[in-house]
Design a protein around this motif. Structure first.
Motif, mmCIF file in Angstrom:
data_model
loop_
_atom_site.group_PDB
_atom_site.id
_atom_site.type_symbol
_atom_site.label_atom_id
_atom_site.label_comp_id
_atom_site.label_asym_id
_atom_site.label_seq_id
_atom_site.Cartn_x
_atom_site.Cartn_y
_atom_site.Cartn_z
ATOM 1 N N GLN A 65 3.525 9.037 17.257
ATOM 2 C CA GLN A 65 2.786 7.962 16.394
ATOM 3 C C GLN A 65 2.044 8.692 15.435
ATOM 4 O OE1 GLN A 65 0.925 5.472 19.363
ATOM 5 N NE2 GLN A 65 3.158 4.370 19.941
ATOM 6 N N ARG A 66 1.128 9.896 15.884
ATOM 7 C CA ARG A 66 0.298 10.486 15.051
ATOM 8 C C ARG A 66 1.108 11.151 13.931
ATOM 9 N NH1 ARG A 66 -1.539 15.385 13.987
ATOM 10 N NH2 ARG A 66 0.271 16.333 14.883
ATOM 11 N N LEU A 67 2.224 11.697 14.305
ATOM 12 C CA LEU A 67 2.883 12.211 13.111
ATOM 13 C C LEU A 67 3.502 11.466 12.204
ATOM 14 C CD1 LEU A 67 4.941 14.851 15.148
ATOM 15 C CD2 LEU A 67 3.300 15.573 13.556
ATOM 16 N N GLU A 68 3.846 10.356 12.567
ATOM 17 C CA GLU A 68 4.298 9.212 11.660
ATOM 18 C C GLU A 68 3.309 8.507 10.945
ATOM 19 O OE1 GLU A 68 6.547 6.675 9.186
ATOM 20 O OE2 GLU A 68 7.280 8.212 10.693
ATOM 21 N N ALA A 69 2.002 8.343 11.423
ATOM 22 C CA ALA A 69 0.943 7.699 10.827
ATOM 23 C C ALA A 69 0.456 8.815 9.859
ATOM 24 C CB ALA A 69 -0.267 7.555 11.964
ATOM 25 N N ARG A 70 0.392 10.128 9.956
ATOM 26 C CA ARG A 70 0.176 10.934 8.999
ATOM 27 C C ARG A 70 1.162 10.962 7.971
ATOM 28 N NH1 ARG A 70 -0.662 17.680 9.238
ATOM 29 N NH2 ARG A 70 -1.766 17.814 7.293
ATOM 30 N N ALA A 71 2.369 10.988 8.104
ATOM 31 C CA ALA A 71 3.351 11.021 7.025
ATOM 32 C C ALA A 71 3.216 9.529 6.133
ATOM 33 C CB ALA A 71 4.693 10.971 7.594
ATOM 34 N N ALA A 72 2.870 8.517 6.737
ATOM 35 C CA ALA A 72 2.703 7.466 6.153
ATOM 36 C C ALA A 72 1.512 7.169 5.237
ATOM 37 C CB ALA A 72 2.424 5.936 7.171
ATOM 38 N N LYS A 73 0.298 8.002 5.843
ATOM 39 C CA LYS A 73 -0.808 7.982 4.845
ATOM 40 C C LYS A 73 -0.536 8.947 3.629
ATOM 41 C CE LYS A 73 -5.536 9.676 5.337
ATOM 42 N NZ LYS A 73 -5.603 10.717 4.300
ATOM 43 N N LEU A 74 0.032 10.245 3.817
ATOM 44 C CA LEU A 74 0.572 10.872 2.770
ATOM 45 C C LEU A 74 1.605 9.845 1.782
ATOM 46 C CD1 LEU A 74 1.458 14.296 4.794
ATOM 47 C CD2 LEU A 74 -0.370 13.785 3.123
ATOM 48 N N ASP A 75 2.513 9.224 2.124
ATOM 49 C CA ASP A 75 3.222 8.360 1.261
ATOM 50 C C ASP A 75 2.188 7.505 0.439
ATOM 51 O OD1 ASP A 75 5.750 8.940 1.521
ATOM 52 O OD2 ASP A 75 6.042 7.760 3.221
ATOM 53 N N ARG A 76 1.230 6.901 0.931
ATOM 54 C CA ARG A 76 0.042 6.209 0.399
ATOM 55 C C ARG A 76 -0.655 7.050 -0.738
ATOM 56 N NH1 ARG A 76 -0.582 4.081 5.482
ATOM 57 N NH2 ARG A 76 -2.381 5.354 5.819
ATOM 58 N N GLU A 77 -0.962 8.343 -0.632
ATOM 59 C CA GLU A 77 -1.492 9.291 -1.136
ATOM 60 C C GLU A 77 -0.749 9.592 -2.439
ATOM 61 O OE1 GLU A 77 -3.456 12.514 0.670
ATOM 62 O OE2 GLU A 77 -4.617 11.082 2.166
ATOM 63 N N LEU A 78 0.514 9.622 -2.185
ATOM 64 C CA LEU A 78 1.742 10.206 -3.310
ATOM 65 C C LEU A 78 1.806 8.942 -4.184
ATOM 66 C CD1 LEU A 78 4.221 12.064 -0.970
ATOM 67 C CD2 LEU A 78 3.077 12.895 -3.069
ATOM 68 N N SER A 79 1.244 7.796 -3.900
ATOM 69 C CA SER A 79 1.493 6.833 -4.998
ATOM 70 C C SER A 79 0.253 6.844 -5.835
ATOM 71 C CB SER A 79 1.443 5.509 -4.320
ATOM 72 O OG SER A 79 0.076 4.895 -3.698
ATOM 73 N N ALA A 80 -0.731 7.601 -5.805
ATOM 74 C CA ALA A 80 -1.710 7.481 -6.785
ATOM 75 C C ALA A 80 -1.268 8.265 -8.134
ATOM 76 C CB ALA A 80 -2.972 8.576 -6.200
ATOM 77 N N ASP A 81 -1.811 7.907 -9.211
ATOM 78 C CA ASP A 81 -1.590 8.315 -10.405
ATOM 79 C C ASP A 81 -2.412 9.690 -10.743
ATOM 80 O OD1 ASP A 81 -0.015 6.235 -11.081
ATOM 81 O OD2 ASP A 81 -1.661 4.924 -11.698
ATOM 82 N N GLY A 82 -1.965 10.350 -11.557
ATOM 83 C CA GLY A 82 -2.395 11.666 -12.001
ATOM 84 C C GLY A 82 -2.501 13.064 -10.906
ATOM 85 N N LEU A 83 -1.661 12.747 -10.191
ATOM 86 C CA LEU A 83 -1.570 14.031 -9.048
ATOM 87 C C LEU A 83 -1.136 15.261 -9.843
ATOM 88 C CD1 LEU A 83 -0.127 12.472 -5.862
ATOM 89 C CD2 LEU A 83 -2.507 13.039 -6.249
ATOM 90 N N LEU A 84 -1.681 16.468 -9.637
ATOM 91 C CA LEU A 84 -1.297 17.537 -10.034
ATOM 92 C C LEU A 84 0.168 17.782 -9.682
ATOM 93 C CD1 LEU A 84 -4.425 20.207 -9.784
ATOM 94 C CD2 LEU A 84 -3.339 19.470 -11.834
ATOM 95 N N PRO A 85 1.153 18.475 -10.301
ATOM 96 C CA PRO A 85 2.393 18.871 -9.805
ATOM 97 C C PRO A 85 2.289 19.437 -8.342
ATOM 98 C CG PRO A 85 2.321 19.025 -12.062
ATOM 99 C CD PRO A 85 0.949 19.008 -11.513
ATOM 100 N N LEU A 86 1.422 20.419 -8.456
ATOM 101 C CA LEU A 86 1.291 21.356 -7.304
ATOM 102 C C LEU A 86 0.676 20.176 -6.023
ATOM 103 C CD1 LEU A 86 0.132 24.683 -8.341
ATOM 104 C CD2 LEU A 86 2.150 24.318 -7.036
ATOM 105 N N THR A 87 -0.052 19.695 -6.285
ATOM 106 C CA THR A 87 -0.779 18.514 -5.174
ATOM 107 C C THR A 87 0.607 17.629 -4.725
ATOM 108 O OG1 THR A 87 -2.921 18.324 -6.197
ATOM 109 C CG2 THR A 87 -2.411 16.887 -4.508
ATOM 110 N N ARG A 88 1.480 17.045 -5.628
ATOM 111 C CA ARG A 88 2.319 16.361 -5.335
ATOM 112 C C ARG A 88 3.109 17.090 -4.286
ATOM 113 N NH1 ARG A 88 4.239 11.434 -6.258
ATOM 114 N NH2 ARG A 88 2.460 11.363 -7.954
#
Length: 335
Positions: A65-88
């Motif tokens: 569950q911890r691994l899936e929760a971290r993956a889901a959190k990263l999905d949400r962060e990836l939806s933000a605008d203006g991320l550097l290509p390296l950050t994405r």
């Protein structure tokens, strides 16, 4: 081959100390009428095996569950605008690694996920066999990578130090707190020990130890604490080794209720263990002495950084040496 097949005379019930007998997929105790299963081919010898298995099932589910929760959190962060290509790239890489690691752990620990019969919680508590609350499935997960993937001299140095204390013919060797198993593997490979048994309570660590020491290739993700580049945040490591010679075995159980008959071993090794156990050193010394054959040898390797809340149990080396004499050991020596 499980340890019971070749050396059934060694095993004893951690509940009543009666001898165990081979049975379907495990062992039976005629004394306490308990069936002790094999878990992924490893004897699972806790005093309350069904309850202990349920406890580890819960810890495995928590990690998944911890691994899936971290993956889901990263999905949400990836939806933000203006991320550097390296950050994405970094976020996508770690997200995918978390989900892949989840699948790999499910596959590796499949035997643990198979439901067993429940045991009464009262029995579990009465036997004082509850697993430490601060020990998750991955508490010592980095040790898996240290033992089988990192290209350092640490394993060779530890093996050299410990093997220098071993007698010319070690006979039967028991390693209490074997962890991910590399020291057990190295010692067995470089000595002529008849039998080397690694005991630990963590099924992930011993599952990797058993498979790697048999020459099986295992791939698991490492999540380094000090990554240097984008893709260093998650590294897929491969564990492989030459198959161990016959006589290297692993057992799942509690160090403080070691499931072996008295006087079974010529050498007992405790690597980086004695100062983290929740018992007084004098009690541990007495338990180790019971496991040793006449003229057997106890080798302790690691620190003595006791952290007991009772300062009278935070022993110095000199105090430990004196307590060994009380526990029946002859001529303890230090190096």
């Amino acid at each position: 081959m499980p340890v019971c097949s070749q050396h059934s005379d060694l095993l004893a019930s951690p509940r009543c100390d009666a001898a165990l007998e081979p049975a379907d997929n495990g062992h039976e105790c005629r004394g306490c009428k308990v069936h002790y299963p094999l878990l992924d081919g490893i004897p699972f010898l806790f005093a309350a095996p069904n309850a202990a298995r349920g406890d580890w099932q819960g810890r495995l589910h928590h990690e998944l569950q911890r691994l899936e929760a971290r993956a889901a959190k990263l999905d949400r962060e990836l939806s933000a605008d203006g991320l550097l290509p390296l950050t994405r790239e970094r976020l996508e890489w770690v997200r995918d690694a978390c989900r892949d690691q989840r699948e790999r752990l499910q596959s590796l620990m499949g035997a643990l996920l198979t439901d067993g019969e429940p045991a009464a919680r009262e029995t579990y508590i009465a036997l004082r066999t509850r697993l430490p609350s601060d020990q998750g499935l991955n508490t010592y997960y980095q040790n898996v990578h240290r033992d089988w993937a990192w290209e350092t001299d640490e394993n060779q140095i530890a093996n050299h130090i410990v093997s220098s204390f071993l007698p010319g013919k070690p006979g039967r060797v028991l390693i209490l707190g074997a962890g991910a198993g590399r020291l057990a593997y190295d010692l067995h490979q470089c000595t002529n020990a008849d039998l080397t048994v690694g005991l630990d309570f963590n099924p992930l660590l011993l599952g990797v130890a058993r498979r790697a020491s048999q020459g099986e290739e295992i791939d698991l993700w490492e999540f380094p604490i000090a990554p240097k580049s984008v893709r260093d945040h998650a590294v897929l490591q491969r564990f492989d080794a030459e198959p161990a010679r016959p006589g290297l075995e692993f057992v799942l159980g509690d160090v403080l209720r070691a499931p072996f008959r008295k006087g079974s071993f010529d050498v007992v090794l405790t690597p980086w263990l004695v100062d983290i156990l929740p018992v007084d050193f004098s009690e541990l010394a007495a338990r180790v002495n019971q496991l040793l054959a006449r003229d057997g040898q106890w080798i302790n390797f690691g620190s003595l950084a006791f952290a007991s809340p009772d300062e009278n149990q935070c022993y110095t080396l000199e105090e430990c040496m004196a307590l060994l004499g009380r526990a029946g050991f002859d001529a303890p020596r230090k190096r």
